[in-house]
Design a protein around this motif. Structure first.
Motif, short mmCIF file in Angstrom:
data_model
loop_
_atom_site.label_atom_id
_atom_site.label_comp_id
_atom_site.label_asym_id
_atom_site.label_seq_id
_atom_site.Cartn_x
_atom_site.Cartn_y
_atom_site.Cartn_z
N GLU A 73 3.71 5.91 9.87
CA GLU A 73 3.23 6.38 8.58
C GLU A 73 2.27 5.36 7.96
O GLU A 73 2.31 4.17 8.27
CB GLU A 73 4.41 6.61 7.63
N ARG A 74 1.42 5.86 7.08
CA ARG A 74 0.54 4.98 6.34
C ARG A 74 1.38 4.07 5.46
O ARG A 74 2.32 4.52 4.79
CB ARG A 74 -0.45 5.79 5.50
N GLU A 75 1.04 2.77 5.43
CA GLU A 75 1.82 1.84 4.65
C GLU A 75 0.94 0.99 3.74
O GLU A 75 -0.22 0.70 4.05
CB GLU A 75 2.66 0.92 5.56
N PHE A 76 1.53 0.58 2.65
CA PHE A 76 0.85 -0.25 1.67
C PHE A 76 0.63 -1.65 2.22
O PHE A 76 1.52 -2.22 2.85
CB PHE A 76 1.69 -0.31 0.40
N VAL A 77 -0.54 -2.22 1.92
CA VAL A 77 -0.86 -3.59 2.35
C VAL A 77 -1.07 -4.49 1.14
O VAL A 77 -0.43 -5.54 1.02
CB VAL A 77 -2.13 -3.61 3.23
N ALA A 78 -1.97 -4.11 0.24
CA ALA A 78 -2.30 -4.97 -0.90
C ALA A 78 -2.92 -4.13 -2.00
O ALA A 78 -3.52 -3.09 -1.73
CB ALA A 78 -3.25 -6.08 -0.48
N ALA A 79 -2.79 -4.60 -3.24
CA ALA A 79 -3.37 -3.89 -4.37
C ALA A 79 -3.89 -4.88 -5.40
O ALA A 79 -3.44 -6.03 -5.46
CB ALA A 79 -2.34 -2.95 -5.00
N ILE A 80 -4.81 -4.39 -6.23
CA ILE A 80 -5.45 -5.24 -7.23
C ILE A 80 -5.70 -4.42 -8.48
O ILE A 80 -5.95 -3.20 -8.39
CB ILE A 80 -6.76 -5.83 -6.65
#
Length: 124
Positions: free
Chosen positions: A44-51
């Motif tokens: 599945e698509r997974e979160f890596v980083a956010a800003i």
């Protein structure tokens, strides 16, 4: 027309580095949060980083902390992901995304604009 276009993917040896870029156009970029996600084959698509909207706040998945850095240049309408110490398990298609929030968000369904992705391959 809203567009997010990723670039910078490629083949790298384990331990190497890549810098991904995501160029945004067709909408107001500087007031919106952004993020990077990835999807490996069969996963599945997974979160890596956010800003957040101005780059003052960031959040990372545990598996990239200390190795990846997300940043943005609102004057250039661009989001970046600097990836260091790459591992074979980091291989995936990497997607940038934007959300109609000013603060950091990390859930897939909070992001409304998506790029088409850029392939990252890490050889062991």
């Amino acid at each position: 027309q809203v567009q997010l276009v990723e670039s910078g993917g490629g083949l790298v040896q384990a331990g190497g580095s890549l810098r991904l870029s995501c160029a945004a156009s067709g909408h107001t970029f500087s007031t919106r949060a952004a993020g990077w996600f990835r999807q490996a084959p069969g996963k599945e698509r997974e979160f890596v980083a956010a800003i957040n909207y101005n780059g003052g706040s960031t959040h990372y998945a545990d598996f990239v902390k200390g190795r990846f850095t997300i940043s943005r240049d609102n004057a250039k309408n661009t989001i970046y992901l600097q990836m260091n110490s790459l591992k074979p398990e980091d291989a995936a298609v990497y997607y940038c995304a934007e959300a109609d929030f000013s603060r950091v968000v990390i859930r897939t369904n909070e992001f409304d604009y998506w790029g088409r992705g850029t392939q990252v391959t890490v050889s062991s």
